[in-house]
Each structure stands twice: as structure tokens, then as C-alpha cells.
Design an enzyme around this catalytic site. Structure first.
Site, mmCIF file in Angstrom:
data_model
loop_
_atom_site.group_PDB
_atom_site.id
_atom_site.type_symbol
_atom_site.label_atom_id
_atom_site.label_comp_id
_atom_site.label_asym_id
_atom_site.label_seq_id
_atom_site.Cartn_x
_atom_site.Cartn_y
_atom_site.Cartn_z
ATOM 1 N N ARG A 55 113.821 27.134 36.122
ATOM 2 C CA ARG A 55 114.027 25.842 35.467
ATOM 3 C C ARG A 55 115.380 25.855 34.775
ATOM 4 O O ARG A 55 115.489 26.120 33.580
ATOM 5 C CB ARG A 55 112.905 25.576 34.467
ATOM 6 C CG ARG A 55 111.717 24.920 35.151
ATOM 7 C CD ARG A 55 110.608 24.649 34.177
ATOM 8 N NE ARG A 55 109.688 25.768 34.120
ATOM 9 C CZ ARG A 55 108.687 25.878 33.249
ATOM 10 N NH1 ARG A 55 108.495 24.936 32.352
ATOM 11 N NH2 ARG A 55 107.899 26.916 33.272
ATOM 12 N N ASP A 57 118.807 24.851 32.944
ATOM 13 C CA ASP A 57 119.139 23.868 31.901
ATOM 14 C C ASP A 57 120.293 22.955 32.317
ATOM 15 O O ASP A 57 120.968 23.210 33.317
ATOM 16 C CB ASP A 57 119.568 24.621 30.632
ATOM 17 C CG ASP A 57 118.381 25.222 29.903
ATOM 18 O OD1 ASP A 57 117.356 24.536 29.772
ATOM 19 O OD2 ASP A 57 118.504 26.388 29.465
ATOM 20 N N TYR A 115 120.807 35.859 38.388
ATOM 21 C CA TYR A 115 121.765 34.920 37.810
ATOM 22 C C TYR A 115 123.157 35.546 37.821
ATOM 23 O O TYR A 115 123.297 36.771 37.706
ATOM 24 C CB TYR A 115 121.385 34.574 36.365
ATOM 25 C CG TYR A 115 120.306 33.514 36.257
ATOM 26 C CD1 TYR A 115 120.650 32.164 36.205
ATOM 27 C CD2 TYR A 115 118.963 33.853 36.214
ATOM 28 C CE1 TYR A 115 119.666 31.184 36.103
ATOM 29 C CE2 TYR A 115 117.969 32.875 36.115
ATOM 30 C CZ TYR A 115 118.331 31.542 36.061
ATOM 31 O OH TYR A 115 117.375 30.557 35.971
ATOM 32 N N ARG A 202 121.982 33.545 29.288
ATOM 33 C CA ARG A 202 123.153 33.129 28.506
ATOM 34 C C ARG A 202 123.245 33.869 27.180
ATOM 35 O O ARG A 202 124.358 34.131 26.687
ATOM 36 C CB ARG A 202 123.109 31.616 28.272
ATOM 37 C CG ARG A 202 123.364 30.829 29.562
ATOM 38 C CD ARG A 202 122.866 29.394 29.463
ATOM 39 N NE ARG A 202 123.476 28.689 28.371
ATOM 40 C CZ ARG A 202 123.058 27.494 27.921
ATOM 41 N NH1 ARG A 202 122.005 26.909 28.482
ATOM 42 N NH2 ARG A 202 123.682 26.911 26.932
#
Lengths: 262, 262
Positions: A55, A57, A115, A202
Site C-alpha cells: 500500500r 503512500d 523497495y 522511508r
């Protein structure tokens, strides 16, 4: 034309800049889910709800997002990828789509997410990189960042790196690897884990940049994990440097390396 | 604070997607020149007119555009690049700026321009490449494209490759090199010439793509040049694949590769 119900799996790429994120939000916000579901409804003539592996952002990009959905009606599946790309806006594209096992879920069948985070490390900002990399102009010691990253690999409670706690379930995740490489003016951080909490990728990158910039000790990662508090970790690195680059399943690895534009 | 008049030279990078091109056009159109001139007026407290090495069209990007301007008033020049980047919008950035010789002109002192064209060569379009590369899904024979490109190198009348004739002056240009390489799914065309006519780089690329796709003979370039008519050449390739990558002067080569790192 109706057929037997099927589960379809698709690999999706997007430039997240102009989206409110993957999940539906009311218009005029644009979500990846709503754009895909609206095109799928048009092609299949039925309401379709997608499930996504990650999901992402607002502002986060993807080269290897995976979605799945159930459909009742037939559509010539050999033409599905082309038909989706012909109908989707330019900032979303579909790399491939196939019929999957009936019980396949893009979210629950995944056992690894990957990622990639791009930092543009140069004194001056770059107009061409502005949508796709976080500009950082301070000094960075990559060896210290690697030492800190290594301490995060393994099974840990990542609550300190979690921007918003999940509604239920544990905050323990297993990080398989965090690799940091330099390519021309870019620092590329590759993160692999069974799953990521909200803002986890992040916040790890934001904390590693502080370590690289000597504002935090490379040896402090254990204390951050032990604190189990978001306050203990560094800032959340900006969304526009992050890419969901791939998801691994028993029969598919959707990884595709994001391009660096400079 | 006034000082002695100076000529300043700056190397500029931009994402051309949301601009009407380099040259001023009335608002609400956004031009590179107007954005730069408005920030320069603010910093120098005087009206400043810039001269650019290449008049890029709407949608065309730059990694190595060079501009020059005259200023009467002083500004702490060691801080000029930083001050420009702090005031310019995110899709324009300045790589460097210096005092130049009094008679320096970004346009007239240049003796070579270098353009790079990116074609994304894959069956499906890419959401992440959509602002920065032209999508081409047909087959391409790079050897045939290289043969055709070689016939354009040298001093020729490029009128057939010119989208809009110059108000005055000849249409003869000297092309130093046209190199074609493949990088992952991208075909990268590098073009170097003393100067380019309007749409010349894009019309050369559009014609070479037709050759590569077997819709035109590699041996036909001499006939196209000899025709001296725009009808003789292929289509103008889309603006968003093109970059003004560098300009060469006696004392500077501003080239910076718009790199797609795989």
C-alpha cells in the site's frame, strides 16, 4: 459474455507524483486503485476490487507493484495488458497480466517485498531528478551507513520505524538485506523484507542518512529498535525517492530496477 | 549597489514537460526564459534578458543548456548558483554560473551543440519513462539506423530536416557525429553538430526510426538531403524524448549525459 470466475494477477508500474497513494480516496484525489478499478470495470463490465502487494503512500513510485482481482466475466486475456495500457493514464502502466491460482492474493501470497530508495547526492539540486530522487547535499559516509544498515537485518520489532501502527497484528518484520550503493551522483538503497510497516522503508533511509551525515552513531541501531518508539528513529525520508521495485511469490519475482534520470 | 557591468554564463538543466519551450510566450504559458529572467530580476534588481545556446521547443529537456546575460549591478557571485536554485521552480535548476568574457554570447560563441534522444523500445509503455522517453514498440534494426545516420554526418544542406525555416541565413549545418547505442530497453541517439535547425534533431531521429523499422531504406538519406523539402524526410519524433545535453565553447563543454542507468 460470462465465463467461470478467475483470479488475475498483474504487475504494475507508476509515477506516484500525482497520486494520493495506492488506496482509494474520494475525488478529486487520484489513487492508483481507483484508476485501475475504473478501467477494469470498463473492460470486464462488472465491479472489480483489486488487492495490492504494497500500500504505497502519496508520491511513492512503483516498478514492480503486484495486484490481483477476481472477475466473473470473460475478457480475451491475451489482450488484457494492451487493453489496460490503452485505457490507463500515462503515469500508470501494466507490465504483464496472467490468470493466477484461484486462491492467489497479491497481498497474502507475497513472501518478500523489495523497495529501492534514490538519493541524489550533490551540492546542487537537479531539475530532471526532482520527481524521482530525494536531494541531499550534506556529506555522507557510506561505510557508516552500511554498518548501521547491517544491524537492522534480521527479525526485529520495527515499531520504532513505524509511522502509523497497524490496526492489528505484530510490528515484527524480517529484513533480509539492506544494500547501499553509489551510482554517479546517486545513493541507491535496496531494502528487502517479508513485509514493511507504514513508513518503515522511508524511516530506515532517513535514519541511515543521519548516520551517514554524522548526526547519529552507526552503533545506535540496537537502541532504536529496543526503544519501540517512533521518537527514537530519524526522520521519514521524502516519498518521492521511494520505489516499490518488486514482490516475490512462489512462482513470480516482479522486481524491476527503477531508472535513474539525471 | 552598483558595480561594473559583467557578462555571466550559467549551465541550466530542466524537465521540459510543463514548459512552452525556452522562448518567452505570454502567461499562462511557462517559458524557461521567463522563469530565469524573473528570478534574475529579483536577485539583481534590474531587468535582465538572457541569451540561450539552444532554443528548445515545448517538452524538450536540457541537462547542459547554456545561457548568458549582462548585469550592471553587483551580486555576490559565489552565491549566485545557490540563490538561483533557491528561487527557481523545481523543474529548472542551475548547475554552475561564472563571470564570462565581456563579449561572450551563449548563442554566438558556441561551436558545437549536442542533443541526446531517448527511445523506450519495448512492447509495453512505461509509466516511469513517460515524461522522458519516446515509446516505440515496433522492431528496430540498429545496424540499418547506423548506416543511415552515417550518411548524414558532414556538411550538408539540412533543409529537408527543418520543421520551420530560419528567418534568414543558410540551412547548411555540419553534423560531427550521430551515435546510436542500446541500453537495457532504451535506444539512445547522440547527435553533435555546429548547430541544429528547428526540429532537425527530432526529424533525424524520426527518419532513423523509420529506417530501423524497415519503412524506409537506409540508403535513401542522400535523396532526402538532395530533395531540400521537408516532405522528403520522416516524421518529427516527439519532443519528450529529446535533451539538449551540452554546448561546446573555447573554454567550456557543458555536456552532461541524461543517463538512464539500468
Amino acid at each position: 459474455m460470462s465465463g467461470s470466475p478467475k483470479t488475475i494477477r498483474a504487475v504494475v508500474e507508476y509515477d506516484g507524483t500525482d497520486f494520493c497513494g495506492l488506496q482509494y480516496q474520494p475525488p478529486p484525489l487520484r489513487s492508483i486503485a481507483a484508476e485501475l478499478e475504473s478501467v477494469l470495470a470498463k473492460l470486464f463490465h462488472e465491479r472489480i476490487k483489486i488487492t495490492a502487494a504494497g500500500r504505497t503512500d502519496a508520491g511513492v513510485h512503483a516498478t514492480g507493484q503486484v495486484i490481483s482481482f477476481r472477475c466473473e466475466r470473460d475478457f480475451p486475456l491475451e489482450r488484457l495488458t494492451l487493453a489496460l495500457n490503452a485505457n490507463l493514464p500515462p503515469d500508470i502502466s501494466v507490465r504483464e497480466s496472467h490468470v493466477a491460482a484461484d486462491d492467489f492474493s497479491a497481498r497474502f501470497s507475497a513472501f518478500e517485498r523489495r523497495y529501492v530508495y534514490h538519493t541524489y547526492h550533490a551540492p546542487m539540486r537537479s531539475a530532471l531528478a526532482h520527481r524521482f530522487a530525494h536531494h541531499f547535499y550534506g556529506s555522507l559516509d557510506l561505510e557508516k551507513m552500511r554498518t548501521a544498515a547491517a544491524a537492522l537485518v534480521g527479525e526485529h520489532d520495527f515499531r520504532s520505524f513505524c509511522g502509523e501502527l497497524p490496526e492489528r497484528g505484530p510490528t515484527v518484520r524480517t529484513v533480509q538485506a539492506i544494500d547501499i550503493e553509489e551510482r554517479r551522483e546517486f545513493i541507491v538503497v535496496n531494502l528487502r523484507a517479508d513485509g514493511f510497516l507504514r513508513h518503515m522503508a522511508r524511516t530506515i533511509v532517513g535514519t541511515l542518512l543521519e548516520v551517514g551525515n554524522a548526526r547519529r552513531q552507526a552503533g545506535g541501531m540496537h537502541d532504536i529498535l529496543a526503544a519501540r518508539s517512533r521518537e527514537a528513529a530519524g526522520p521519514t525520508a521524502p516519498a518521492h525517492g521511494l520505489y516499490l521495485a518488486g514482490v516475490r511469490y512462489a512462482d513470480l519475482d516482479s522486481f524491476k530496477e527503477p531508472l535513474l534520470l539525471a
